[in-house]
Design a protein around this motif. Structure first.
Motif, PDB file in Angstrom:
ATOM      1  N   ARG A 158      31.961  56.534  11.927  1.00  0.00           N
ATOM      2  CA  ARG A 158      32.441  57.869  12.304  1.00  0.00           C
ATOM      3  C   ARG A 158      31.283  58.748  12.770  1.00  0.00           C
ATOM      4  O   ARG A 158      30.133  58.500  12.422  1.00  0.00           O
ATOM      5  N   LEU A 159      31.632  59.775  13.532  1.00  0.00           N
ATOM      6  CA  LEU A 159      30.703  60.846  13.879  1.00  0.00           C
ATOM      7  C   LEU A 159      31.201  62.092  13.165  1.00  0.00           C
ATOM      8  O   LEU A 159      32.276  62.613  13.469  1.00  0.00           O
ATOM      9  N   ALA A 160      30.429  62.575  12.183  1.00  0.00           N
ATOM     10  CA  ALA A 160      30.788  63.783  11.447  1.00  0.00           C
ATOM     11  C   ALA A 160      30.098  64.977  12.095  1.00  0.00           C
ATOM     12  O   ALA A 160      28.900  64.925  12.387  1.00  0.00           O
ATOM     13  N   VAL A 161      30.853  66.045  12.317  1.00  0.00           N
ATOM     14  CA  VAL A 161      30.322  67.243  12.960  1.00  0.00           C
ATOM     15  C   VAL A 161      30.293  68.382  11.942  1.00  0.00           C
ATOM     16  O   VAL A 161      31.278  68.628  11.239  1.00  0.00           O
ATOM     17  N   PHE A 162      29.160  69.067  11.881  1.00  0.00           N
ATOM     18  CA  PHE A 162      28.946  70.169  10.948  1.00  0.00           C
ATOM     19  C   PHE A 162      28.648  71.439  11.737  1.00  0.00           C
ATOM     20  O   PHE A 162      28.126  71.398  12.847  1.00  0.00           O
ATOM     21  N   ASP A 163      28.961  72.592  11.126  1.00  0.00           N
ATOM     22  CA  ASP A 163      28.715  73.860  11.814  1.00  0.00           C
ATOM     23  C   ASP A 163      27.255  74.280  11.678  1.00  0.00           C
ATOM     24  O   ASP A 163      26.422  73.538  11.149  1.00  0.00           O
ATOM     25  N   GLY A 164      26.948  75.494  12.127  1.00  0.00           N
ATOM     26  CA  GLY A 164      25.565  75.960  12.166  1.00  0.00           C
ATOM     27  C   GLY A 164      24.937  76.200  10.821  1.00  0.00           C
ATOM     28  O   GLY A 164      23.723  76.429  10.737  1.00  0.00           O
ATOM     29  N   THR A 165      25.729  76.128   9.742  1.00  0.00           N
ATOM     30  CA  THR A 165      25.186  76.259   8.388  1.00  0.00           C
ATOM     31  C   THR A 165      25.317  74.971   7.584  1.00  0.00           C
ATOM     32  O   THR A 165      25.048  74.972   6.390  1.00  0.00           O
ATOM     33  N   GLY A 166      25.750  73.889   8.250  1.00  0.00           N
ATOM     34  CA  GLY A 166      25.817  72.599   7.574  1.00  0.00           C
ATOM     35  C   GLY A 166      27.129  72.296   6.888  1.00  0.00           C
ATOM     36  O   GLY A 166      27.213  71.329   6.119  1.00  0.00           O
ATOM     37  N   ASN A 167      28.178  73.071   7.156  1.00  0.00           N
ATOM     38  CA  ASN A 167      29.495  72.802   6.586  1.00  0.00           C
ATOM     39  C   ASN A 167      30.282  71.867   7.500  1.00  0.00           C
ATOM     40  O   ASN A 167      30.241  72.011   8.729  1.00  0.00           O
ATOM     41  N   GLU A 168      31.012  70.932   6.910  1.00  0.00           N
ATOM     42  CA  GLU A 168      31.748  69.937   7.690  1.00  0.00           C
ATOM     43  C   GLU A 168      32.876  70.593   8.478  1.00  0.00           C
ATOM     44  O   GLU A 168      33.628  71.415   7.956  1.00  0.00           O
ATOM     45  N   LEU A 169      32.984  70.214   9.754  1.00  0.00           N
ATOM     46  CA  LEU A 169      34.045  70.718  10.620  1.00  0.00           C
ATOM     47  C   LEU A 169      35.064  69.643  10.968  1.00  0.00           C
ATOM     48  O   LEU A 169      36.267  69.880  10.917  1.00  0.00           O
ATOM     49  N   ALA A 170      34.575  68.465  11.347  1.00  0.00           N
ATOM     50  CA  ALA A 170      35.480  67.406  11.809  1.00  0.00           C
ATOM     51  C   ALA A 170      34.784  66.060  11.687  1.00  0.00           C
ATOM     52  O   ALA A 170      33.548  65.987  11.628  1.00  0.00           O
ATOM     53  N   THR A 171      35.597  65.008  11.655  1.00  0.00           N
ATOM     54  CA  THR A 171      35.072  63.649  11.637  1.00  0.00           C
ATOM     55  C   THR A 171      35.853  62.831  12.658  1.00  0.00           C
ATOM     56  O   THR A 171      37.086  62.821  12.636  1.00  0.00           O
ATOM     57  N   TYR A 172      35.133  62.148  13.539  1.00  0.00           N
ATOM     58  CA  TYR A 172      35.765  61.390  14.613  1.00  0.00           C
ATOM     59  C   TYR A 172      35.485  59.900  14.426  1.00  0.00           C
ATOM     60  O   TYR A 172      34.315  59.498  14.315  1.00  0.00           O
ATOM     61  N   PRO A 173      36.535  59.063  14.376  1.00  0.00           N
ATOM     62  CA  PRO A 173      36.305  57.621  14.237  1.00  0.00           C
ATOM     63  C   PRO A 173      35.698  57.033  15.503  1.00  0.00           C
ATOM     64  O   PRO A 173      35.977  57.497  16.619  1.00  0.00           O
ATOM     65  N   LEU A 174      34.864  56.025  15.333  1.00  0.00           N
ATOM     66  CA  LEU A 174      34.227  55.338  16.454  1.00  0.00           C
ATOM     67  C   LEU A 174      34.764  53.917  16.526  1.00  0.00           C
ATOM     68  O   LEU A 174      35.130  53.318  15.505  1.00  0.00           O
ATOM     69  N   SER A 175      34.798  53.363  17.719  1.00  0.00           N
ATOM     70  CA  SER A 175      35.385  52.034  17.899  1.00  0.00           C
ATOM     71  C   SER A 175      34.500  50.919  17.358  1.00  0.00           C
ATOM     72  O   SER A 175      34.971  49.823  17.080  1.00  0.00           O
ATOM     73  N   ALA A 176      33.211  51.205  17.205  1.00  0.00           N
ATOM     74  CA  ALA A 176      32.280  50.192  16.693  1.00  0.00           C
ATOM     75  C   ALA A 176      31.104  50.884  16.035  1.00  0.00           C
ATOM     76  O   ALA A 176      30.755  52.019  16.404  1.00  0.00           O
ATOM     77  N   PRO A 177      30.476  50.247  15.058  1.00  0.00           N
ATOM     78  CA  PRO A 177      29.314  50.868  14.407  1.00  0.00           C
ATOM     79  C   PRO A 177      28.096  50.879  15.313  1.00  0.00           C
ATOM     80  O   PRO A 177      27.988  50.086  16.258  1.00  0.00           O
ATOM     81  N   PHE A 178      27.173  51.776  15.028  1.00  0.00           N
ATOM     82  CA  PHE A 178      25.895  51.815  15.731  1.00  0.00           C
ATOM     83  C   PHE A 178      25.014  50.669  15.227  1.00  0.00           C
ATOM     84  O   PHE A 178      25.096  50.267  14.071  1.00  0.00           O
ATOM     85  N   THR A 179      24.164  50.181  16.093  1.00  0.00           N
ATOM     86  CA  THR A 179      23.121  49.253  15.677  1.00  0.00           C
ATOM     87  C   THR A 179      21.847  50.046  15.386  1.00  0.00           C
ATOM     88  O   THR A 179      21.814  51.269  15.553  1.00  0.00           O
TER      89      THR A 179
END
Length: 411
Positions: free
Chosen positions: A287-308
């Protein structure tokens, strides 16, 4: 009337001893000076202007290649190609590859970046990667330098406004004249003690923008990894200014594979690896987790494959791109939400004549940067290629591929 003073044999011996001592001291200072062991050849005149490409090539062939083992990506600065290898940084003609200037020191190169039409080279001495020099990209003229305690290994990156030197225990942020705007982490000799918010933390990854510096760190007192969002240029460089700092609890956030991948003016994107099934919960995809300008979680987006372990983030214009190791993701510049993805990517792209060039197997794929639609392909015979990540750059009509510790120029 007093008799004139007379020099004795002892006076002469003392004078000789003092002169010899001063000479020896001068030699020692010279031998230890930064200029010693430095070879600098400056271009007689600035490189001629290179016009941006107005059309895409219809065929490609290799024009030249040179060692580029100290660079982590293809670099251009001003009107020249920048290479770095074995202690030497060079400015090269894009068409011929000929050196127009070079700067060489008898120290290992820790990192090289190009920004503000300048080249920034960091060398390692007994204080770590502490010796940094800024050179004119067009002439190699030395502009300024700085020296400070650093880790033995650093990652040097630029965001268009600031430079970030990231080590395992310590980081620094520098502005365009190499003046330090922030030090964070371990401080060897603090002028004002107790200004750092935490001690003993390992800095796992970090990225910056003109308004935010986001650091993923692991501190002894924490139950998991911590995301800290900082001002990259506080009022006092020795006193970090936190916008927010939180121990992450998202599944996968404490994995050694988690890392900061993208930072905008008010968002941070953190890669989270997949998690296995447990007795109480099913596993999660990457997943790619997105946080706001103070570090609070906003959203999480699933990815089709993991990063290497080859995954890296870059910014072209205002758009962040993520190379996962086998896929290219384009992110929305405001929300950092994934917009489109292309498979079979071999590395990071570059822009040419309004189109995105992406390294793919045996080809460069031309992509519409808005939609991610592949438009056409250019065949390319890559010599001495063994599957390593490829970094692209473009200067004029010359396409550059950084791979296998070398830089290849294609037209």
């Amino acid at each position: 009337m007093l008799a004139p003073e007379r020099r004795t044999r002892a006076d002469i011996l003392i004078a000789i001893t003092i002169a010899v001592t001063v000479l020896v001291a001068a030699i020692v200072v010279w031998a230890r000076a930064d200029a010693t062991g430095t070879d600098s050849v400056v271009a007689a005149q600035a490189a001629p202007a290179v016009a941006a490409a107005t059309a895409l090539p219809t065929a490609l062939r290799e024009r030249w290649h040179v060692p580029d083992g100290a660079s982590s990506r293809a670099l251009t600065g001003g009107n020249l190609v920048i290479t770095a290898d074995n202690g030497t940084v060079s400015g090269r003609d894009p068409i011929s590859g000929e050196q127009r200037w070079w700067y060489r020191r008898d120290m290992p190169l820790c990192g090289v970046e190009a920004q503000y039409s300048m080249v920034i080279a960091t060398y390692r001495d007994k204080r770590g990667c502490s010796q940094t020099t800024m050179l004119s990209a067009d002439t190699g003229q030395r502009y300024t330098a700085r020296s400070s305690y650093m880790d033995d290994t650093i990652r040097l990156t630029g965001d268009g406004t600031y430079l970030l030197a990231l080590g395992h225990d310590r980081l620094e942020v520098w502005r365009s004249d190499l003046v330090r705007t922030l030090e964070y982490g371990y401080v060897d000799a603090p002028v004002n003690p107790n200004t750092q918010p935490r001690k003993g933390c390992a800095l796992l990854s970090a990225a910056s923008s003109s308004a935010r510096l986001s650091v993923l760190e692991r501190c002894p007192q924490d139950a998991g990894a911590r995301l800290t969002v900082l001002n990259p240029a506080p009022k006092d460089a020795t006193t970090p200014e936190q916008y927010g700092s939180h121990v992450l609890t998202l599944p996968g956030s404490d994995s050694p594979e988690a890392r900061v991948m993208a930072v905008s003016d008010n968002k941070t994107g953190v890669y989270l690896p997949p998690t296995p099934d447990t007795a109480t919960a099913p596993g999660l995809p990457a997943r790619l987790a997105v946080f706001d300008g103070t570090g609070n979680e906003l959203a999480t987006y699933p990815l089709s494959a993991p990063f290497t372990d080859k995954g890296v983030g870059i910014r072209i214009g205002s758009t962040p791109y993520l190379f996962t190791g086998n896929q290219l993701l384009a992110l929305n510049s405001q929300t950092l939400q994934p917009v489109w993805a292309i498979s079979d990517a071999l590395g990071t792209p570059a822009m040419m004549a309004g189109k995105l060039l992406l390294p793919t197997p045996d080809t460069l794929t031309l992509i519409d940067p808005t939609t991610g639609t592949p438009l056409s392909q250019l065949g390319i015979a890559r010599t001495d290629y063994h599957g390593e990540p490829i970094s692209l750059a473009v200067i004029g009509n010359t396409i550059l591929e950084h791979r296998t510790g070398q830089l290849f120029a294609l037209t």
